[in-house]
Design a protein around this motif. Structure first.
Motif, PDB file in Angstrom:
ATOM      1  N   VAL A  22      -5.268 -24.903  12.736  1.00 27.60           N
ATOM      2  CA  VAL A  22      -5.802 -25.248  14.058  1.00 27.60           C
ATOM      3  C   VAL A  22      -5.904 -23.974  14.880  1.00 27.60           C
ATOM      4  O   VAL A  22      -4.888 -23.331  15.179  1.00 27.60           O
ATOM      5  CB  VAL A  22      -4.898 -26.273  14.792  1.00 27.60           C
ATOM      6  N   GLY A  23      -7.114 -23.591  15.220  1.00 29.64           N
ATOM      7  CA  GLY A  23      -7.314 -22.396  16.024  1.00 29.64           C
ATOM      8  C   GLY A  23      -6.797 -21.134  15.376  1.00 29.64           C
ATOM      9  O   GLY A  23      -6.282 -20.245  16.074  1.00 29.64           O
ATOM     10  N   GLY A  24      -6.887 -21.061  14.037  1.00 27.69           N
ATOM     11  CA  GLY A  24      -6.422 -19.870  13.333  1.00 27.69           C
ATOM     12  C   GLY A  24      -4.933 -19.830  13.107  1.00 27.69           C
ATOM     13  O   GLY A  24      -4.401 -18.842  12.591  1.00 27.69           O
ATOM     14  N   GLN A  25      -4.213 -20.902  13.457  1.00 26.42           N
ATOM     15  CA  GLN A  25      -2.772 -20.969  13.251  1.00 26.42           C
ATOM     16  C   GLN A  25      -2.424 -22.136  12.353  1.00 26.42           C
ATOM     17  O   GLN A  25      -3.100 -23.167  12.349  1.00 26.42           O
ATOM     18  CB  GLN A  25      -2.032 -21.113  14.586  1.00 26.42           C
ATOM     19  N   ALA A  26      -1.352 -21.976  11.574  1.00 22.96           N
ATOM     20  CA  ALA A  26      -0.870 -23.053  10.711  1.00 22.96           C
ATOM     21  C   ALA A  26       0.085 -23.941  11.498  1.00 22.96           C
ATOM     22  O   ALA A  26       1.081 -23.469  12.044  1.00 22.96           O
ATOM     23  CB  ALA A  26      -0.157 -22.479   9.486  1.00 22.96           C
ATOM     24  N   MET A  27      -0.242 -25.224  11.577  1.00 23.37           N
ATOM     25  CA  MET A  27       0.583 -26.189  12.305  1.00 23.37           C
ATOM     26  C   MET A  27       1.179 -27.206  11.325  1.00 23.37           C
ATOM     27  O   MET A  27       0.440 -27.794  10.534  1.00 23.37           O
ATOM     28  CB  MET A  27      -0.258 -26.926  13.349  1.00 23.37           C
ATOM     29  N   PRO A  28       2.488 -27.416  11.362  1.00 23.16           N
ATOM     30  CA  PRO A  28       3.081 -28.420  10.470  1.00 23.16           C
ATOM     31  C   PRO A  28       2.620 -29.814  10.844  1.00 23.16           C
ATOM     32  O   PRO A  28       2.464 -30.137  12.024  1.00 23.16           O
ATOM     33  CB  PRO A  28       4.590 -28.255  10.708  1.00 23.16           C
ATOM     34  N   GLN A  29       2.395 -30.651   9.827  1.00 26.56           N
ATOM     35  CA  GLN A  29       1.899 -31.990  10.098  1.00 26.56           C
ATOM     36  C   GLN A  29       2.975 -32.892  10.695  1.00 26.56           C
ATOM     37  O   GLN A  29       2.674 -33.877  11.357  1.00 26.56           O
ATOM     38  CB  GLN A  29       1.348 -32.623   8.827  1.00 26.56           C
ATOM     39  N   TYR A  30       4.228 -32.561  10.487  1.00 28.19           N
ATOM     40  CA  TYR A  30       5.298 -33.465  10.895  1.00 28.19           C
ATOM     41  C   TYR A  30       5.581 -33.370  12.398  1.00 28.19           C
ATOM     42  O   TYR A  30       5.269 -32.361  13.036  1.00 28.19           O
ATOM     43  CB  TYR A  30       6.566 -33.173  10.092  1.00 28.19           C
ATOM     44  N   PRO A  31       6.196 -34.412  12.976  1.00 28.97           N
ATOM     45  CA  PRO A  31       6.477 -34.417  14.420  1.00 28.97           C
ATOM     46  C   PRO A  31       7.263 -33.189  14.852  1.00 28.97           C
ATOM     47  O   PRO A  31       8.106 -32.677  14.109  1.00 28.97           O
ATOM     48  CB  PRO A  31       7.287 -35.703  14.605  1.00 28.97           C
ATOM     49  N   GLY A  32       7.017 -32.748  16.075  1.00 32.55           N
ATOM     50  CA  GLY A  32       7.584 -31.483  16.535  1.00 32.55           C
ATOM     51  C   GLY A  32       8.842 -31.582  17.364  1.00 32.55           C
ATOM     52  O   GLY A  32       9.476 -30.565  17.651  1.00 32.55           O
ATOM     53  N   ALA A  33       9.264 -32.795  17.758  1.00 33.84           N
ATOM     54  CA  ALA A  33      10.430 -32.901  18.636  1.00 33.84           C
ATOM     55  C   ALA A  33      11.709 -32.459  17.941  1.00 33.84           C
ATOM     56  O   ALA A  33      12.656 -32.005  18.606  1.00 33.84           O
ATOM     57  CB  ALA A  33      10.576 -34.337  19.145  1.00 33.84           C
ATOM     58  N   TYR A  34      11.771 -32.583  16.609  1.00 30.72           N
ATOM     59  CA  TYR A  34      12.961 -32.103  15.891  1.00 30.72           C
ATOM     60  C   TYR A  34      13.176 -30.622  16.162  1.00 30.72           C
ATOM     61  O   TYR A  34      14.308 -30.177  16.360  1.00 30.72           O
ATOM     62  CB  TYR A  34      12.811 -32.346  14.394  1.00 30.72           C
TER      63      TYR A  34
END
Length: 572
Positions: free
Chosen positions: A8-20
């Motif tokens: 996303v926008g040239g960055q790798a984003m983990p698919q899993y929820p981010g609140a952890y």
């Protein structure tokens, strides 16, 4: 780019929820990876305490509450997640906070319940199953005459769902709490849109309909004699087998609950291999279904049968709803948990299996002591036998080891289930009760040994990864590309600037390998097999390298001119 991430926008984003990550950040900042383990240990301990509290609130029996907590903490695979780096223990603790608060009869407590469960969804998406289980329990059993209780529960969910939506918007540009990626990314949650829509409609209907008129009919249906329910369920099972979809659901449930060795090959993930003998190996060890890890769980049949007979329907409905929600959902597609040797997706069901199993033990024992000397001796000797069998099997072929680890517990579970059926059909003589209790102690012993074996496997793997990690960090220059299916071993190298790529993530790996090679940058594979396909399709040659400290050879991907400067590890 690795699997389980989105660009996303040239960055790798983990698919899993981010609140952890938000919760874990202070622990990591203070103590690094050990801080993350501490977070999970504390969460698992909280889950054990909350399980005892939930059992007390439902059944008001100290012996049942204590036994439930002991079973969860000492005889299930929760211990593995208490000592690893996963979000499961934290999510489970929040789920149990939500359920413990939901059981209370105040509206404020049910607001807190919704808040806790909403936060759990922001950590693990499948916590939404617990949301539905609690909601329908409130409407159908706990407070059918009070819509406001369910309404304030739903309102309590909003902060957690808003947090999940905000995190997903920052990561993917999608303001939705259950998103697993950008709108055009083919996310996993999209596969279940129809199911979620159906559940949403059911939720709206449940809020709109006056359940007070339905609840007496439900109570009347549950008051039918057990034999009538048996005939009804038997007829329903015959109807289900006539439908392909429903038949697949039943088969999938059997695979996940009873015997994962029957899993479809198309459901394999990294680390899963079917040997020539037919056995499925996962990271060199066995892959276990629920009852192969927790054979004592069949004890839950006793409260389930009493629920169908109309006994304590309100109290039994909540644990049964939690167990049924997770088993049914993951049976839709034989989701087995991937990176785990046990059924990690069923972790939220474990506290309720423990509670119902403890309740079954209390009912079978009747007024007799549950933990007398003979029971303790049976538990002790069974544990010793289970451990000895495991040690002996390790000296034999892999097939022998798997037979002991997977099918001895399953045979014990089947024998216990048979005894319970005889008991439920009216054979309640003291001798029968004692025999079933001794068999239950054997099942608990084998469950406990399986739990400790999984911990041993976990720490042995961590030790191997630590050695391999340091060796790979020394051998691979920063800025290199590594094709790998062993991401844990690559952690030190990745922290030092190495780029890791999962070969099953897509076709971008071929272009990446060619681009790195053309630019004179190093391209490696660990283990060797991880880079074979990319090397072939990119027109590169993969050369094996054996390094001390690595259990498997690594590979160097080279073009016609050989490896670039600095890309040949010692021993190349």
């Amino acid at each position: 780019m690795q699997r389980l991430t989105h660009e996303v926008g040239g960055q790798a984003m983990p698919q899993y929820p981010g609140a952890y990550g938000l919760v874990a950040a202070p622990f990591y900042a203070h103590a690094g990876l050990k801080g993350l383990v501490l977070l999970n240990t504390v969460s698992a301990l909280a889950a054990v305490i909350l399980t005892r509290q939930i059992a007390m609130r439902l059944y008001d029996d100290r012996s049942v509450a204590f036994a439930a907590a002991a079973l969860l903490g000492g005889a299930t695979f929760l211990s593995t997640y208490a000592l690893g780096i996963w979000p499961h223990a934290l999510a489970l603790a929040l789920i149990l906070v939500g359920i413990e608060r939901a059981i209370l009869c105040t509206r404020w407590s049910r607001v807190v319940s919704g808040l806790a469960l909403g936060l759990a969804v922001s950590i693990r998406v499948d916590a939404i199953l617990a949301v539905f289980a609690v909601f329908f329990w409130l409407r159908l059993f706990a407070a059918p005459a009070r819509r406001a209780d369910a309404a304030v529960f739903l309102l309590g969910l909003l902060p957690g769902l808003a947090l999940a939506s905000q995190v997903n918007f920052v990561k993917f540009g999608v303001a939705a709490p259950l998103a697993y990626g950008p709108a055009d990314g083919g996310t996993m949650s999209e596969r279940y849109i129809a199911l979620m829509v159906a559940m949403g409609i059911a939720l709206i209907v449940a809020m709109a309909v006056n359940v007070r008129h339905i609840q007496p009919l439900l109570a009347s249906a549950l008051a039918r004699p057990l034999r009538i329910w048996g005939l009804t369920l038997g007829a329903l099972a015959l109807l289900l087998t006539a439908s392909g979809t429903l038949r697949d659901l039943l088969w999938n449930a059997y695979v996940l609950v009873a015997d994962l060795q029957w899993i479809d090959d198309e459901r394999f993930q990294d680390g899963m291999v079917r040997l020539d003998s037919g056995w499925i190996v996962f990271w060199g060890t066995s892959k276990a279904a629920l009852l192969q890890s927790v054979p004592f769980a069949v004890l839950a049949l006793v409260p389930a049968a009493r629920f169908l007979a109309g006994e304590r329907a309100r109290d039994h409905a909540l644990p049964l709803a939690m167990i049924g929600a997770y088993i049914t959902f993951y049976s839709l597609n034989q989701w087995h948990g991937g990176y785990a040797s046990a059924m990690r997706y069923f972790l939220p069901a474990l506290p309720f299996l423990a509670i119902l199993s403890a309740l079954a033990l209390r009912r079978i024992a009747a007024s007799a002591p549950l933990w007398d000397d003979s029971m303790r001796r049976t538990l002790l000797w069974s544990s010793a036998v289970a451990a000895l069998l495991g040690l002996v099997s390790l000296q034999g072929p892999l097939e022998m080891q798997f037979a002991v680890e997977l099918y001895v517990p399953l045979i014990i579970a089947a024998a216990l289930a048979l005894g319970l059926c005889v008991f439920l059909c009216g054979a309640e003589r003291p001798a029968m009760r004692r025999a079933i209790l001794h068999l239950a102690m054997i099942a608990i012993a084998f469950s406990a040994v399986a739990s400790y074996r999984d911990i041993g496997v976990l720490y042995a793997r961590l030790a191997d990864n630590a050695i391999a990690g340091q060796r790979l960090k020394q051998a691979i220059p920063a800025g290199s590309l590594v094709f790998t299916t062993s991401h844990s071993a690559l952690v030190p190298a990745k922290l030092a600037g190495v780029h890791a790529y999962n070969p099953v993530a897509g076709n971008e790996g071929v272009a990446a390998a060619r681009a790195f090679a053309d630019a004179g940058r190093c391209v490696f594979a660990y283990p060797l097999e991880a880079g074979v396909t990319a090397a072939d399709e990119a027109g590169l040659t993969i050369r094996p390298v054996t390094l001390p400290g690595l259990q498997e050879p690594m590979g160097v991907l080279v073009g016609d001119g050989g490896p670039a400067s600095g890309c040949a590890p010692a021993g190349f």
